[in-house]
Design a protein around this motif. Structure first.
Motif, mmCIF file in Angstrom:
data_model
loop_
_atom_site.group_PDB
_atom_site.id
_atom_site.type_symbol
_atom_site.label_atom_id
_atom_site.label_comp_id
_atom_site.label_asym_id
_atom_site.label_seq_id
_atom_site.Cartn_x
_atom_site.Cartn_y
_atom_site.Cartn_z
ATOM 1 N N PRO A 147 40.786 26.102 -81.141
ATOM 2 C CA PRO A 147 40.269 26.640 -82.403
ATOM 3 C C PRO A 147 41.347 27.177 -83.351
ATOM 4 O O PRO A 147 42.370 27.707 -82.925
ATOM 5 C CB PRO A 147 39.374 27.801 -81.966
ATOM 6 C CG PRO A 147 39.473 27.873 -80.472
ATOM 7 C CD PRO A 147 40.638 27.058 -80.041
ATOM 8 N N GLU A 148 41.048 27.040 -84.613
ATOM 9 C CA GLU A 148 41.809 27.702 -85.677
ATOM 10 C C GLU A 148 40.866 28.704 -86.345
ATOM 11 O O GLU A 148 39.646 28.512 -86.329
ATOM 12 C CB GLU A 148 42.285 26.678 -86.709
ATOM 13 C CG GLU A 148 43.272 25.683 -86.126
ATOM 14 C CD GLU A 148 43.473 24.436 -86.995
ATOM 15 O OE1 GLU A 148 44.555 23.846 -86.915
ATOM 16 O OE2 GLU A 148 42.543 24.038 -87.720
ATOM 17 N N PHE A 149 41.447 29.753 -86.908
ATOM 18 C CA PHE A 149 40.605 30.726 -87.620
ATOM 19 C C PHE A 149 41.409 31.392 -88.726
ATOM 20 O O PHE A 149 42.636 31.280 -88.775
ATOM 21 C CB PHE A 149 40.015 31.768 -86.650
ATOM 22 C CG PHE A 149 41.025 32.587 -85.897
ATOM 23 C CD1 PHE A 149 41.547 32.157 -84.685
ATOM 24 C CD2 PHE A 149 41.460 33.805 -86.402
ATOM 25 C CE1 PHE A 149 42.480 32.920 -83.980
ATOM 26 C CE2 PHE A 149 42.385 34.581 -85.707
ATOM 27 C CZ PHE A 149 42.899 34.128 -84.490
ATOM 28 N N PRO A 205 50.966 30.905 -86.464
ATOM 29 C CA PRO A 205 50.331 30.973 -87.782
ATOM 30 C C PRO A 205 50.386 29.580 -88.392
ATOM 31 O O PRO A 205 51.429 28.927 -88.358
ATOM 32 C CB PRO A 205 51.203 31.958 -88.559
ATOM 33 C CG PRO A 205 52.487 32.044 -87.815
ATOM 34 C CD PRO A 205 52.301 31.523 -86.442
ATOM 35 N N GLU A 206 49.251 29.121 -88.921
ATOM 36 C CA GLU A 206 49.182 27.721 -89.381
ATOM 37 C C GLU A 206 49.262 27.586 -90.896
ATOM 38 O O GLU A 206 49.610 28.526 -91.610
ATOM 39 C CB GLU A 206 47.924 27.082 -88.814
ATOM 40 C CG GLU A 206 48.227 26.332 -87.535
ATOM 41 C CD GLU A 206 47.896 24.861 -87.645
ATOM 42 O OE1 GLU A 206 48.008 24.285 -88.753
ATOM 43 O OE2 GLU A 206 47.511 24.281 -86.613
ATOM 44 N N LEU A 207 48.836 26.412 -91.363
ATOM 45 C CA LEU A 207 49.062 26.031 -92.767
ATOM 46 C C LEU A 207 48.363 26.919 -93.804
ATOM 47 O O LEU A 207 48.976 27.344 -94.779
ATOM 48 C CB LEU A 207 48.605 24.570 -92.944
ATOM 49 C CG LEU A 207 48.697 23.985 -94.344
ATOM 50 C CD1 LEU A 207 50.148 23.948 -94.807
ATOM 51 C CD2 LEU A 207 48.121 22.565 -94.357
ATOM 52 N N GLN A 212 45.335 31.131 -88.394
ATOM 53 C CA GLN A 212 45.960 31.296 -87.076
ATOM 54 C C GLN A 212 45.434 30.208 -86.155
ATOM 55 O O GLN A 212 44.278 29.807 -86.263
ATOM 56 C CB GLN A 212 45.572 32.657 -86.457
ATOM 57 C CG GLN A 212 45.560 33.834 -87.391
ATOM 58 C CD GLN A 212 46.949 34.237 -87.843
ATOM 59 O OE1 GLN A 212 47.900 34.159 -87.071
ATOM 60 N NE2 GLN A 212 47.088 34.635 -89.102
ATOM 61 N N GLU A 213 46.280 29.786 -85.229
ATOM 62 C CA GLU A 213 45.787 28.910 -84.161
ATOM 63 C C GLU A 213 46.237 29.493 -82.829
ATOM 64 O O GLU A 213 47.425 29.748 -82.625
ATOM 65 C CB GLU A 213 46.308 27.482 -84.304
ATOM 66 C CG GLU A 213 45.857 26.624 -83.120
ATOM 67 C CD GLU A 213 46.088 25.133 -83.294
ATOM 68 O OE1 GLU A 213 46.085 24.652 -84.451
ATOM 69 O OE2 GLU A 213 46.281 24.460 -82.274
ATOM 70 N N LEU A 214 45.275 29.719 -81.959
ATOM 71 C CA LEU A 214 45.595 30.238 -80.633
ATOM 72 C C LEU A 214 44.730 29.480 -79.648
ATOM 73 O O LEU A 214 43.502 29.545 -79.715
ATOM 74 C CB LEU A 214 45.309 31.742 -80.591
ATOM 75 C CG LEU A 214 45.850 32.467 -79.363
ATOM 76 C CD1 LEU A 214 46.239 33.884 -79.711
ATOM 77 C CD2 LEU A 214 44.832 32.466 -78.253
HETATM 78 MG MG MG Z 1 46.164 23.373 -85.844
#
Ligand code: MG
Ligand code: GLU
Length: 465
Positions: A147-149, A205-207, A212-214
């Protein structure tokens, strides 16, 4: 007291361990959780005094709640009216003390008939049935939602519109400033997930702003879906406790990167000793290719369950790494099914497929269960997925895409629901009550959001997911 002890005595070892944990951890309330047809996680909590009984009998609940949309608009569904009761019966093996809610714990639950049997609209039973169908053919599924959030604060709109999510930061993709700016939250989240038995795989930390992606380690299919419920709860619970807001909605901020929950799947032998998607030479087996064939064949219908909200289709756009076409490719981030290159030194264990059109607004039990049914259909019919697409399909001409069998995914939830209704395999697997309720709830969301603007849509999705 004697009566309570005798009830505890009849419980299975997992349930008895729950009672022990409740004592040791000083738990006063235990949440019995389920995911509804809107993909919202809901539940009721039991006090500790009669928990022993509740572990067996569950908590009573109106059948109507599985006809509720994410706007809490109740839909008319036969069998889910104001009369009738199910029980929310927790699975004691899923017990977790909630690190972000001191004094509370949670268990993931089944929805059962009053006689104790599985209710025809129980989503967790849908996944259990899909797993049983796999087992009958000698396979076990291992899966993980990735998941990304988006992390930030929920603030009122100065212009008087719906509340907005103001992202925590505007750090670039994978930039170390993003690690620092989200650090306090991230550490709380990591500790909370680990303490609930979910080992962390990666974090970055994403785009998108605040994105965030964890990811957590894969597990057998039912546990993977249960983990995703507990994960979603934890991402939001930790944020709420820090006076922040976190959302796994697919597109909480319309002009920022979307939040996926890519679904990683592999099939193993029942003893989980051999990954049957690995061909022994670092590639994908014929079984894996057939599984892809099944997923691609059903994909336009499947997305109605894996990308279950109106907001989902704002994310599924070309050139967004979320996938927008029915194709597969080797490490292709624009393909709906990506064959992930396995890790050298650990090839067998790490061979897996990543299904990109998947997000956290889906009910994870319906989503993973439907993917299993589609993949199994491909295996049974030995469906050939065709050639791998190892370019961005958006760069191909219409003719090239047609030659490769690469079609645009449904562009809206309404289109996806049309495809679902036309898909005999998935409609049959869902069964009459579940499919009637799912379609009614989701059609109502299509209609309700069609009458509103983007700010209303994003608000109502970031509110519940
Ligand atoms: Mg991602
Ligand atoms: N955010 C992208 C999505 O919506 C995924 C980006 C990535 O590959 O991690 O699926």
């Amino acid at each position: 007291m004697r009566e309570r002890q005798s009830v505890a005595h009849q419980l299975d070892p997992a349930a008895r361990r729950v009672l022990e944990r409740v004592e040791v951890d000083g738990v006063e309330l235990v949440r019995f959780l389920y995911a509804d047809h809107g993909g919202v996680i809901r539940g009721k909590a039991a006090g500790r005094s009669r928990l022993a009984e509740r572990l067996g009998t569950g908590i009573g609940h109106t059948v109507a709640m599985m006809a509720m949309s994410i706007l809490d608009h109740l839909q008319p569904v036969e069998g889910m009216g104001p009369v009738g009761e199910v029980r929310i019966v927790p699975d004691p093996r899923t017990f977790v003390a909630l690190p972000y809610a001191p004094g509370a714990a949670a268990m993931v639950s089944d929805l059962r008939d009053l006689d104790g049997g599985p209710w025809a609209a129980c989503p967790r039973t849908f996944l259990k049935d899909a797993i049983a169908a796999l087992e009958a053919e000698g396979y076990a599924a291992v899966a993980a939602f990735e998941p990304e959030f988006t992390l930030g604060r929920r603030l009122p709109d100065p212009a008087g519109g719906p509340d907005r999510l103001v992202p925590l930061d505007d750090s670039p993709c994978y930039a170390t400033s993003g690690f620092d700016l989200a650090h306090d939250y991230t550490m709380q989240l990591v500790r909370a997930l680990e303490s609930q038995g979910m080992p962390i795989e990666h974090y970055y930390p994403e785009l998108g702003a605040g994105q965030q992606e964890l990811s957590i380690r894969p597990a057998t299919a039912l546990k993977a879906a249960d983990n995703h419920v507990i994960y979603r709860e934890t991402v939001r619970g930790v944020a709420f406790r820090m006076a922040m807001w976190a959302t796994l909605a697919p597109k909480p901020i319309a002009n920022q990167a979307g939040n996926g929950a890519h679904l990683h799947v592999s099939l193993w032998d029942p003893a989980l000793e051999h990954n049957l998607f690995a061909d022994g030479h670092g590639g994908l087996s014929a079984l894996g290719r057939h599984f892809i064939g099944g997923v691609l064949r059903h994909l336009p219908a499947l997305v109605a369950l894996t990308c279950g909200s109106v907001n989902s289709y704002r994310r599924l756009q070309p050139r967004s790494w979320s996938s927008a076409y029915t194709c597969y490719g080797m490490d292709n981030r624009e393909a709906a099914v990506r064959i992930c290159s396995p890790m050298s030194g650990n090839i067998e264990a790490t061979t897996n497929l990543e299904i990109k059109p998947s997000d956290s607004s889906a009910n994870p039990y319906l989503s993973l269960g439907a993917v299993i049914h589609a993949g199994l259909d491909g295996i049974r019919r030995e469906l050939d997925p065709g050639d791998a697409v190892n370019v961005d399909p958006a760069t191909l001409t219409d003719e090239e895409r047609a030659r490769l069998g690469c079609a645009r995914l449904p562009a809206s939830l309404g289109e996806a629901l049309d495809a679902l209704e036309a898909d005999e395999l998935l409609m049959e697997a869902l069964g009459p009550l579940r499919r009637a309720a799912y379609l009614a709830v989701k059609r109502s969301e299509v209609a309700d959001f069609a009458a509103q603007d983007v700010a209303y849509e994003t608000f109502h999705h970031l509110r519940v997911y």
